[in-house]
Design an enzyme around this catalytic site. Structure first.
Site, PDB file in Angstrom:
ATOM      1  N   SER A 252      -7.393 -23.096 -31.870  1.00  0.00           N
ATOM      2  CA  SER A 252      -7.205 -23.679 -30.550  1.00  0.00           C
ATOM      3  C   SER A 252      -7.472 -22.602 -29.509  1.00  0.00           C
ATOM      4  O   SER A 252      -7.774 -21.464 -29.845  1.00  0.00           O
ATOM      5  CB  SER A 252      -5.784 -24.197 -30.403  1.00  0.00           C
ATOM      6  OG  SER A 252      -4.899 -23.094 -30.290  1.00  0.00           O
ATOM      7  N   LYS A 253      -7.331 -22.985 -28.248  1.00  0.00           N
ATOM      8  CA  LYS A 253      -7.563 -22.053 -27.132  1.00  0.00           C
ATOM      9  C   LYS A 253      -6.748 -20.773 -27.316  1.00  0.00           C
ATOM     10  O   LYS A 253      -7.162 -19.705 -26.906  1.00  0.00           O
ATOM     11  CB  LYS A 253      -7.140 -22.693 -25.808  1.00  0.00           C
ATOM     12  CG  LYS A 253      -8.096 -23.762 -25.350  1.00  0.00           C
ATOM     13  CD  LYS A 253      -8.746 -23.373 -24.030  1.00  0.00           C
ATOM     14  CE  LYS A 253      -9.672 -24.489 -23.557  1.00  0.00           C
ATOM     15  NZ  LYS A 253     -10.926 -24.027 -23.047  1.00  0.00           N
ATOM     16  N   ARG A 254      -5.573 -20.942 -27.869  1.00  0.00           N
ATOM     17  CA  ARG A 254      -4.685 -19.817 -28.104  1.00  0.00           C
ATOM     18  C   ARG A 254      -5.371 -18.676 -28.863  1.00  0.00           C
ATOM     19  O   ARG A 254      -5.057 -17.518 -28.693  1.00  0.00           O
ATOM     20  CB  ARG A 254      -3.520 -20.326 -28.963  1.00  0.00           C
ATOM     21  CG  ARG A 254      -2.168 -19.939 -28.575  1.00  0.00           C
ATOM     22  CD  ARG A 254      -1.103 -20.860 -29.206  1.00  0.00           C
ATOM     23  NE  ARG A 254      -1.530 -21.655 -30.340  1.00  0.00           N
ATOM     24  CZ  ARG A 254      -1.506 -21.229 -31.607  1.00  0.00           C
ATOM     25  NH1 ARG A 254      -1.093 -20.038 -31.898  1.00  0.00           N
ATOM     26  NH2 ARG A 254      -1.897 -22.038 -32.576  1.00  0.00           N
ATOM     27  N   HIS A 255      -6.277 -19.029 -29.749  1.00  0.00           N
ATOM     28  CA  HIS A 255      -6.958 -18.010 -30.545  1.00  0.00           C
ATOM     29  C   HIS A 255      -8.171 -17.445 -29.819  1.00  0.00           C
ATOM     30  O   HIS A 255      -8.938 -16.693 -30.388  1.00  0.00           O
ATOM     31  CB  HIS A 255      -7.407 -18.594 -31.892  1.00  0.00           C
ATOM     32  CG  HIS A 255      -6.280 -19.118 -32.713  1.00  0.00           C
ATOM     33  ND1 HIS A 255      -5.926 -20.446 -32.710  1.00  0.00           N
ATOM     34  CD2 HIS A 255      -5.410 -18.490 -33.527  1.00  0.00           C
ATOM     35  CE1 HIS A 255      -4.889 -20.618 -33.509  1.00  0.00           C
ATOM     36  NE2 HIS A 255      -4.557 -19.452 -34.008  1.00  0.00           N
ATOM     37  N   GLY A 256      -8.341 -17.858 -28.568  1.00  0.00           N
ATOM     38  CA  GLY A 256      -9.463 -17.349 -27.789  1.00  0.00           C
ATOM     39  C   GLY A 256     -10.754 -18.076 -28.088  1.00  0.00           C
ATOM     40  O   GLY A 256     -11.808 -17.652 -27.657  1.00  0.00           O
TER      41      GLY A 256
END
Ligand code: GLU
Ligand code: ZN
Length: 475
Positions: A252-256
């Protein structure tokens, strides 16, 4: 030998990184053997497939460096390449299955089906269609139609027997047909169900290799049954293990990195992504950690190199490939990549000199912008640089300015004179100079930097360094 593989995305959003990897693997596998590659748009979920996502998808795939021989933009011998434009083709096949009794209309409403599943679950059984409409006779059907019910179409699965399905990555699996249950191949609104359109399109388009996500593994037996019923040849299937974040959670976005577009906008190079993605869950024989060009990427790609363990996306590793990709570019390629950042440098010669100078110090265009600002517009020193300026006595700055005036066009002579005058050498000499000339403690080679900056600006910065050293601005 692979004749043809394909990528068959549903354009319901921007290209997810997992799907980008699937597309790349399928493309590499085809191109490895000189096979062709098809792009098919699976837009049967009408509400969720606005055309803007299809356009974005094609753009992102091209950016990644993929090309295709057949697709919605270029056509081909087996088109159309958007499923919603293939209704007439599906219509004929549905009719064949109806005629042979292998498909039948099902009038059950969603509520009835949900209730059925609930009962099965309560009884501890796996949910499966009960077969309520399997053997309706003509008059029962007519009665349903008279009520205005719009049927879906179900595929009739044998209630005994087993089916063996080979997978290139997972090996052979066996399924009891009775466990599959009769499944929907046309929805009640007339649109094709995924199992059906996906399977028949692969066969009709001559696809002989399907690489896709592990989430589709359990769809394969149903798809093979459909193709067998229609006398069509199934492709070989290979299901790629999931792509997860470093923490083993879905990406997800969290992982960049949720989508390819995110990475593109962050300034990553397609060459870096190709090299990284091609190694995510695929192992190159004789891996030597070298950045591979396109020809090498596909020539050395092997289906046997795909593993079964989930792959983990790691932004740091991608950055490693980015650094290699930046190093591998020619000066011209570098200048072209950074054209927007370099706009302030009017002379092509200066641009070339500048990109070569900062190449070791940059991974992303935003860093180039920062260095160019520092070159052209007197930068405020970073806190560490300011500290060094302050720690350096005034006499040094006076000596620097003095020897510079005498030797302005000759970096070596200037440095030698300053060394002589100040008694400093090595780091003690270069660190304050670097802080004064660039405003930072690390960066490009100073001789080249000064040459680009010009002697007038160098002189000003040395004078300014003396002032910074005396200022009491807080660090
Ligand atoms: N449209 C399907 C998806 O995006 C395709 C699956 C397949 O490649 O067969 O998941
Ligand atoms: Zn039914």
């Amino acid at each position: 030998m692979i004749q043809k593989s394909r990528f068959a995305p549903s354009p319901t959003g921007y290209l997810h990184l997992g799907n980008a990897r699937t597309a790349l693997f399928a493309w590499l596998a085809a191109r490895h053997d000189g096979g062709s590659f098809v792009l098919r748009i699976e837009d049967t979920d009408r509400e969720r497939s606005p055309r803007q996502y299809e356009d974005a998808l094609l753009e992102d795939l091209r950016w990644l460096g993929l090309d295709w021989d057949e697709g919605p933009d270029c056509g081909g011998a087996h088109g159309p390449y958007r499923q919603m434009e293939r209704q007439a083709i599906y219509g004929e096949l549905y009719q064949r299955l109806l005629d042979s009794g292998l498909a039948y209309p099902c009038y059950c409403t969603p509520e009835m089906l949900a209730a059925e599943r609930e009962q099965q679950r309560a009884a501890g059984r796996a949910p499966r269609y009960s077969g309520r409409c399997r053997d309706l006779d003509a008059s029962a059907r007519a009665a349903m139609e008279a009520q205005g019910l719009r049927p879906s179409l179900r595929f009739r699965v044998a209630t005994t027997g087993r089916l063996r399905v080979a997978d290139l990555i997972w090996g052979e699996r066996e399924y009891a047909l009775a466990d599959l249950g009769d499944f929907v191949i046309r929805r009640s609104d007339g649109s094709p169900a995924f199992f059906f359109a996906n399977a028949v399109d692969d066969a009709l388009m001559g696809v002989d290799l399907v690489l896709r996500g592990e989430d589709h593994l359990s769809n394969t037996p149903r798809q093979i049954l459909i193709l067998q019923a229609l006398g069509l040849t199934p492709p070989r299937y290979g299901h790629l293990p999931l792509l997860l974040g470093r923490d083993a959670q879905p990406l997800s976005k969290r992982h960049g990195a949720a989508s390819l577009r995110d990475l593109r906008e962050a300034g990553f190079l397609p060459q870096a992504l190709r090299n990284y993605l091609a190694r995510l869950g695929h192992h190159y024989a004789e891996e030597d950690g070298r950045l591979l060009d396109d020809t090498e990427l596909r020539q050395r790609f092997r289906l046997e190199g795909i593993g079964r363990a989930p792959a983990h996306f790691d932004l740091e590793q991608l950055e490693h490939w980015q650094a290699q990709a930046v190093q591998s570019m020619t000066t011209e390629q570098l200048a072209a990549w950074l054209a927007a950042e370099l706009a302030e440098l009017a002379e092509p010669e200066d641009r070339r000199a500048f990109v070569e100078l900062i190449r070791p110090n940059i991974h992303f265009p935003a860093q180039v912008r920062d260095w160019l600002q520092r070159l052209l517009h007197d930068p405020e020193p970073d806190p560490e640089a300011l500290r060094v300026l302050r720690e350096t006595p005034e006499e040094f700055w006076a000596a620097a300015a003095h020897s510079f005036s005498a030797q302005a066009e000759d970096w070596k002579a200037w440095v030698a004179a300053l060394q002589e005058a100040s008694g400093r050498r090595g780091r003690a000499l270069f660190q304050p100079l670097r802080a004064a000339l660039t405003g930072r403690l690390h960066g490009p080679e100073l001789a080249g930097w000064c040459a680009l900056m010009g002697s007038e600006r160098c002189r000003q910065r040395l004078a300014q360094a003396g002032r910074w050293a005396q200022s009491s601005a807080p660090i």
